[in-house]
Design an enzyme around this catalytic site. Sequence first.
Site, mmCIF file in Angstrom:
data_model
loop_
_atom_site.group_PDB
_atom_site.id
_atom_site.type_symbol
_atom_site.label_atom_id
_atom_site.label_comp_id
_atom_site.label_asym_id
_atom_site.label_seq_id
_atom_site.Cartn_x
_atom_site.Cartn_y
_atom_site.Cartn_z
ATOM 1 N NE ARG A 109 -4.250 -2.116 2.252
ATOM 2 C CZ ARG A 109 -4.049 -2.931 2.502
ATOM 3 N NH1 ARG A 109 -2.837 -3.117 3.254
ATOM 4 N NH2 ARG A 109 -5.112 -4.208 2.375
ATOM 5 C CE LYS A 123 1.993 14.054 -14.497
ATOM 6 N NZ LYS A 123 1.908 14.244 -15.940
ATOM 7 C CD GLU A 132 9.414 16.710 -22.325
ATOM 8 O OE1 GLU A 132 9.052 18.509 -21.786
ATOM 9 O OE2 GLU A 132 9.285 16.230 -22.580
ATOM 10 C CE LYS A 147 6.816 17.922 -14.258
ATOM 11 N NZ LYS A 147 7.432 16.825 -14.544
ATOM 12 C CD GLU A 193 -1.655 16.256 -15.571
ATOM 13 O OE1 GLU A 193 -1.744 14.986 -15.159
ATOM 14 O OE2 GLU A 193 -0.798 16.813 -16.224
ATOM 15 N NE ARG A 249 1.692 17.858 -13.091
ATOM 16 C CZ ARG A 249 2.293 17.254 -11.685
ATOM 17 N NH1 ARG A 249 1.902 17.504 -10.488
ATOM 18 N NH2 ARG A 249 3.061 15.944 -11.786
ATOM 19 C CG ASN A 273 -0.123 18.522 -21.169
ATOM 20 O OD1 ASN A 273 0.733 17.830 -21.103
ATOM 21 N ND2 ASN A 273 -0.869 18.418 -20.439
ATOM 22 C CG HIS A 291 4.070 17.278 -24.435
ATOM 23 N ND1 HIS A 291 4.834 18.608 -24.411
ATOM 24 C CD2 HIS A 291 4.438 16.536 -23.412
ATOM 25 C CE1 HIS A 291 6.226 18.215 -23.604
ATOM 26 N NE2 HIS A 291 5.603 17.035 -23.797
ATOM 27 C CG HIS A 326 0.715 13.318 -26.770
ATOM 28 N ND1 HIS A 326 0.633 13.645 -25.715
ATOM 29 C CD2 HIS A 326 2.163 12.956 -25.963
ATOM 30 C CE1 HIS A 326 1.109 14.192 -24.800
ATOM 31 N NE2 HIS A 326 1.684 13.164 -24.907
ATOM 32 C CG HIS A 352 8.334 12.920 -25.870
ATOM 33 N ND1 HIS A 352 7.351 12.858 -25.375
ATOM 34 C CD2 HIS A 352 8.404 13.021 -24.743
ATOM 35 C CE1 HIS A 352 6.445 13.869 -25.191
ATOM 36 N NE2 HIS A 352 7.431 14.374 -24.099
HETATM 37 N N1 LIG Z 1 6.336 10.359 -14.233
HETATM 38 C C1 LIG Z 1 6.797 11.768 -15.543
HETATM 39 O O1 LIG Z 1 5.727 12.964 -15.562
HETATM 40 C C2 LIG Z 1 7.200 11.629 -16.503
HETATM 41 C C3 LIG Z 1 6.930 13.173 -17.028
HETATM 42 C C4 LIG Z 1 7.755 12.685 -18.750
HETATM 43 C C5 LIG Z 1 8.319 11.462 -19.027
HETATM 44 N N2 LIG Z 1 7.437 10.574 -18.377
HETATM 45 C C6 LIG Z 1 8.236 9.278 -18.687
HETATM 46 O O2 LIG Z 1 9.959 9.031 -19.270
HETATM 47 C C7 LIG Z 1 9.811 8.239 -19.478
HETATM 48 C C8 LIG Z 1 11.149 8.537 -21.327
HETATM 49 O O3 LIG Z 1 12.434 8.678 -19.964
HETATM 50 P P1 LIG Z 1 13.296 8.765 -20.616
HETATM 51 O O4 LIG Z 1 13.230 9.626 -22.554
HETATM 52 O O5 LIG Z 1 14.399 9.255 -19.789
HETATM 53 O O6 LIG Z 1 13.494 7.117 -21.674
HETATM 54 P P2 LIG Z 1 14.299 6.042 -21.208
HETATM 55 O O7 LIG Z 1 13.887 5.507 -19.804
HETATM 56 O O8 LIG Z 1 13.400 4.916 -21.852
HETATM 57 O O9 LIG Z 1 15.827 6.247 -21.099
HETATM 58 C C9 LIG Z 1 16.419 5.953 -22.383
HETATM 59 C C10 LIG Z 1 16.729 4.708 -22.508
HETATM 60 O O10 LIG Z 1 18.887 5.136 -21.677
HETATM 61 C C11 LIG Z 1 19.262 4.435 -21.186
HETATM 62 N N3 LIG Z 1 20.000 5.216 -20.188
HETATM 63 C C12 LIG Z 1 19.199 6.361 -18.763
HETATM 64 N N4 LIG Z 1 20.095 6.875 -18.546
HETATM 65 C C13 LIG Z 1 21.477 6.736 -19.284
HETATM 66 C C14 LIG Z 1 22.396 6.837 -18.761
HETATM 67 N N5 LIG Z 1 23.319 8.015 -18.228
HETATM 68 N N6 LIG Z 1 23.695 6.352 -20.285
HETATM 69 C C15 LIG Z 1 23.616 5.466 -21.194
HETATM 70 N N7 LIG Z 1 21.743 4.740 -21.187
HETATM 71 C C16 LIG Z 1 21.396 5.388 -20.030
HETATM 72 C C17 LIG Z 1 17.599 3.597 -20.520
HETATM 73 O O11 LIG Z 1 18.274 2.201 -19.520
HETATM 74 C C18 LIG Z 1 16.779 4.013 -21.937
HETATM 75 O O12 LIG Z 1 17.687 2.370 -22.441
HETATM 76 C C19 LIG Z 1 8.412 7.680 -20.593
HETATM 77 O O13 LIG Z 1 8.264 6.688 -20.682
HETATM 78 C C20 LIG Z 1 7.332 8.607 -20.413
HETATM 79 O O14 LIG Z 1 6.219 8.868 -19.968
HETATM 80 C C21 LIG Z 1 7.128 10.795 -16.918
HETATM 81 ZN ZN LIG Z 2 7.586 15.916 -22.658
#
Ligand SMILES: NC(=O)c1ccc[n+]([C@@H]2O[C@H](COP(=O)([O-])OP(=O)(O)OC[C@H]3O[C@@H](n4cnc5c(N)ncnc54)[C@H](O)[C@@H]3O)[C@@H](O)[C@H]2O)c1
Ligand SMILES: [Zn+2]
Length: 380
Positions: free
Chosen positions: A130, A152, A194, A236, A246, A250, A254, A257, A261, A273
């Site tokens: 939980r 999130k 971003e 942020k 949100e 917030r 977007n 975005h 998307h 992205h």
């Molecule tokens: N929670 C939120 O508010 C929020 C906001 C924006 C995005 N997201 C989510 O974040 C995700 C995208 O994140 P991302 O762009 O970091 O992608 P990711 O986590 O897939 O990372 C990209 C790749 O790089 C690798 N990697 C990470 N750090 C590294 C490093 N220092 N050196 C070498 N390789 C490395 C990862 O393992 C992965 O294979 C999406 O799923 C998206 O929905 C969430």
């Molecule tokens: Zn984004």
Amino acid sequence: MNDPGVGLNVRVDMPAPPMHGYDVVVGAGALDGLATRVRQAAPAERYALIVPGDIVGLHGARVLSQLRDGGLVVDMLEFAAGEAHKTRAVWASLTDRMLELGLGRDSAVIALGGGVAGDLAGFVAATYMRGIPVVQVPTTLLAMIDAAVGGKTGVDTEAGKNLVGSFHPPRLVIADPLVLRTLSPDELRGGLAEAVKHGAILDADYFAWIAGNAAAILELDAPVLEELVSRSVRIKADVVMEDPLEAGRRAVLNFGHTVAHALELQAGYRLRHGYAVALGMLAEAAAGEGCGVTEGGTMERIAETLHRCELPTSHDIGSVDGLLSIMRLDKKARRTRPRLALLERIGVCARDPAGSWTFEVPEADLTAAVRRALHGGEVV
Ligand SMILES: NC(=O)c1ccc[n+]([C@@H]2O[C@H](COP(=O)([O-])OP(=O)(O)OC[C@H]3O[C@@H](n4cnc5c(N)ncnc54)[C@H](O)[C@@H]3O)[C@@H](O)[C@H]2O)c1
Ligand SMILES: [Zn+2]
């Protein structure tokens, strides 16, 4: 918090319990003090360090031994890297593994990796027994300035991205720009889009600073990256503090975005992205200019900054009509008409007369804006 001296702290306060405030520690070398900081911010009997397979060797093993040397009891749990693994199946296997290991309610999770690791491990923490504390240790620029801050968490389903999840703010975020040295230049630029967005929506000075420092950012200059990450996190955090669940403001995050998307979906997610966000900001700035909400020349200013950041400023769109119909299905669209977060000008978001932070843009204006902004080879 007792600060061992590295970097710049950003405090994220929450207006009311049960959500709690937390520090985002930004500093080159901040990972070296991880064990001390984790013990202070998220004291626990045992820790699950959740790491994608591709960074176990790059950073995971070092972080694991650092935490153990600091006296923490830690098990490292690996999962296969990539968005395709941000699923309920992987959530189930991680939680099963934690149960097998006998981790109790007095445990905590440490998420080490990009946004996928943060969202997935955050959701594990949100639901395990939980809810147990989570510490976010983002290793991509996108995760440092976006995913790790705001609380999130969640996973993807067949029906779409991030559709099952929870708000579960971390106890601590540690962003050490030195880990970005192993990141691919494409991933770095994706995150930078971003940051450009943060400047565009809320801080004209920061927007100009990014343009002026783009080369140093792309060369991974450590003090410049520290400033980049902390300024973006501050922006942020300010938005999140005002609207933790949100409910309204917030939505300004977007910006770019809605179109992004649709572009990602149209490209079958083969478009990064951050690159989609870069293009989306151009299209949405053009849309704002077209309907008289956004100051003229804004799209050009964004394009100039994106260009300096080596981000795309044009795109081969398959069909504008196809893109528009994808947008009609966007989950943020009300009554099938897309609503966009728009700028008044660089550094200032627009608000409609009824007080909403999003605008309904007539489809004809949106079509014209997409055509004007993304002047790639459109197939009509
Ligand atoms: N929670 C939120 O508010 C929020 C906001 C924006 C995005 N997201 C989510 O974040 C995700 C995208 O994140 P991302 O762009 O970091 O992608 P990711 O986590 O897939 O990372 C990209 C790749 O790089 C690798 N990697 C990470 N750090 C590294 C490093 N220092 N050196 C070498 N390789 C490395 C990862 O393992 C992965 O294979 C999406 O799923 C998206 O929905 C969430
Ligand atoms: Zn984004």
